[in-house]
Write a protein that holds these residues in place. Structure first.
Motif, mmCIF file in Angstrom:
data_model
loop_
_atom_site.group_PDB
_atom_site.id
_atom_site.type_symbol
_atom_site.label_atom_id
_atom_site.label_comp_id
_atom_site.label_asym_id
_atom_site.label_seq_id
_atom_site.Cartn_x
_atom_site.Cartn_y
_atom_site.Cartn_z
ATOM 1 N N UNK A 81 -25.083 -41.519 -19.633
ATOM 2 C CA UNK A 81 -26.154 -40.284 -19.047
ATOM 3 C C UNK A 81 -25.454 -38.727 -19.374
ATOM 4 N N UNK A 82 -26.188 -38.141 -18.700
ATOM 5 C CA UNK A 82 -25.946 -36.176 -18.499
ATOM 6 C C UNK A 82 -25.815 -36.014 -17.397
ATOM 7 N N UNK A 83 -25.595 -35.449 -16.891
ATOM 8 C CA UNK A 83 -27.010 -34.762 -16.089
ATOM 9 C C UNK A 83 -26.748 -33.007 -16.389
ATOM 10 N N UNK A 84 -28.415 -32.711 -16.733
ATOM 11 C CA UNK A 84 -28.218 -31.422 -15.795
ATOM 12 C C UNK A 84 -29.186 -31.000 -14.964
ATOM 13 N N UNK A 85 -28.322 -29.344 -15.017
ATOM 14 C CA UNK A 85 -28.993 -28.579 -13.448
ATOM 15 C C UNK A 85 -29.761 -27.341 -14.092
ATOM 16 N N UNK A 86 -30.222 -27.183 -13.479
ATOM 17 C CA UNK A 86 -31.646 -26.237 -13.099
ATOM 18 C C UNK A 86 -30.668 -25.077 -13.804
ATOM 19 N N UNK A 87 -29.240 -24.565 -14.125
ATOM 20 C CA UNK A 87 -29.135 -23.594 -14.890
ATOM 21 C C UNK A 87 -28.422 -23.849 -16.431
ATOM 22 N N UNK A 88 -28.886 -24.720 -16.486
ATOM 23 C CA UNK A 88 -28.446 -25.854 -18.055
ATOM 24 C C UNK A 88 -29.595 -25.534 -19.362
ATOM 25 N N UNK A 89 -29.545 -24.774 -20.008
ATOM 26 C CA UNK A 89 -30.799 -24.910 -20.913
ATOM 27 C C UNK A 89 -31.898 -26.055 -20.931
ATOM 28 N N UNK B 20 -32.897 -28.158 -18.800
ATOM 29 C CA UNK B 20 -33.714 -28.427 -18.113
ATOM 30 C C UNK B 20 -35.116 -28.346 -18.020
ATOM 31 N N UNK B 21 -34.785 -26.904 -18.626
ATOM 32 C CA UNK B 21 -37.124 -25.985 -18.757
ATOM 33 C C UNK B 21 -37.669 -27.481 -19.669
ATOM 34 N N UNK B 22 -36.982 -27.829 -20.690
ATOM 35 C CA UNK B 22 -37.878 -28.563 -21.393
ATOM 36 C C UNK B 22 -38.304 -30.081 -20.662
ATOM 37 N N UNK B 23 -36.834 -30.445 -20.228
ATOM 38 C CA UNK B 23 -37.033 -32.323 -19.416
ATOM 39 C C UNK B 23 -38.104 -31.551 -18.373
ATOM 40 N N UNK B 24 -37.994 -30.862 -17.119
ATOM 41 C CA UNK B 24 -38.865 -30.658 -15.284
ATOM 42 C C UNK B 24 -39.707 -31.226 -16.510
ATOM 43 N N UNK C 47 -32.505 -31.100 -8.143
ATOM 44 C CA UNK C 47 -31.208 -30.230 -8.202
ATOM 45 C C UNK C 47 -30.784 -30.985 -9.480
ATOM 46 N N UNK C 48 -31.172 -32.146 -9.872
ATOM 47 C CA UNK C 48 -30.648 -32.452 -11.432
ATOM 48 C C UNK C 48 -31.427 -33.177 -12.146
ATOM 49 N N UNK C 49 -31.306 -33.321 -13.334
ATOM 50 C CA UNK C 49 -31.910 -34.724 -13.884
ATOM 51 C C UNK C 49 -30.720 -35.237 -14.942
ATOM 52 N N UNK C 50 -31.414 -36.475 -14.870
ATOM 53 C CA UNK C 50 -30.179 -37.222 -15.671
ATOM 54 C C UNK C 50 -30.432 -38.062 -16.255
ATOM 55 N N UNK C 51 -29.931 -37.968 -17.363
ATOM 56 C CA UNK C 51 -30.623 -37.886 -18.786
ATOM 57 C C UNK C 51 -29.957 -38.849 -19.539
ATOM 58 N N UNK D 268 -19.065 -32.817 -8.019
ATOM 59 C CA UNK D 268 -20.286 -33.035 -8.350
ATOM 60 C C UNK D 268 -21.064 -31.843 -9.360
ATOM 61 N N UNK D 269 -20.542 -30.678 -9.273
ATOM 62 C CA UNK D 269 -21.537 -29.826 -10.335
ATOM 63 C C UNK D 269 -21.855 -28.925 -9.869
ATOM 64 N N UNK D 270 -22.700 -29.712 -9.173
ATOM 65 C CA UNK D 270 -23.947 -28.310 -8.757
ATOM 66 C C UNK D 270 -24.344 -27.717 -7.821
ATOM 67 N N UNK D 271 -22.953 -26.524 -7.909
ATOM 68 C CA UNK D 271 -22.569 -24.970 -8.382
ATOM 69 C C UNK D 271 -21.454 -25.068 -8.986
ATOM 70 N N UNK D 272 -22.397 -23.454 -10.148
ATOM 71 C CA UNK D 272 -21.668 -23.215 -11.102
ATOM 72 C C UNK D 272 -20.326 -22.918 -11.252
ATOM 73 N N UNK D 273 -19.207 -23.556 -11.920
ATOM 74 C CA UNK D 273 -17.806 -23.235 -11.517
ATOM 75 C C UNK D 273 -17.506 -22.069 -12.348
#
Length: 181
Positions: free
Chosen positions: A93-101, A103-107, A117-121, A176-181
């Motif tokens: 699996x990979x993790x997508x956050x609201x800041x990731x491209x 996100x918009x199609x998956x949400x 907070x995340x979408x797990x794919x 966790x990567x929740x906040x952009x690094x």
């Protein structure tokens, strides 16, 4: 008894969509193994070898931390009503956050829920069924409302502050990567 498949079939995909709860298992290279229950309308079968779920804000963020280091994951579903069945999905699996491209199609696969907070794919590489004869019957009454109410009251800024305070580091000190690094 148990069977192995390389992907979901229509019957198993339907079974997944009917479940009110599923369990997620992840582990980093060392440290604690995490198993989390998930509920609400947060899981979608995309294809026979891919599922995604909307990970809502909670008291920890172990799944995201583990997947940054080790992308192996297992999902487990149990029949608590009807015919007995345990279904496990194994994969990566990979993790997508609201800041990731992505996100918009998956949400759009999910209802709007506060605190997302995340979408797990997850890409599935093995599907296993087992009997479930030892799993008891349980009756579903309703989804709990507390998580949505709590996140709604916090609002987006309050959720972000909560992420900063509680969701940036796993129990084993992994980011966790929740906040952009």
């Amino acid at each position: 008894m148990g069977k192995l498949y390389t992907q979901l079939n229509d019957e198993l995909a339907h079974f997944i969509q009917q479940q009110k709860i599923f369990f997620v298992g992840t582990a980093a290279e060392d440290g604690r193994v995490n198993v989390s229950p998930k509920g609400l309308d947060t899981l979608s079968v995309v294809t026979k070898d891919r599922v995604v779920w909307l990970n809502l804000t909670g008291s920890s963020n172990e799944t995201a931390a583990h997947l940054r280091e080790n992308d192996r994951i297992t999902l487990m579903f149990c029949a608590f009503e009807g015919d007995p069945l345990i279904l496990r999905l194994y994969g990566r699996a990979q993790v997508f956050h609201p800041r990731d491209a992505e996100w918009d199609s998956l949400v759009t696969l999910f209802p709007a829920l506060p605190g997302a907070r995340q979408i797990i794919d997850m890409s599935i590489d093995l599907v296993q069924t087992s009997c479930g004869f030892g799993v008891p019957f349980f009756d579903f009454k309703a989804d709990r409302e507390q998580l949505e109410e709590w996140a709604g009251k916090k609002g987006p800024e309050g959720i972000r502050k909560y992420w900063e305070e509680k969701n940036q580091i796993s129990l084993d000190g992994r980011p966790t990567g929740i906040i952009a690094e």
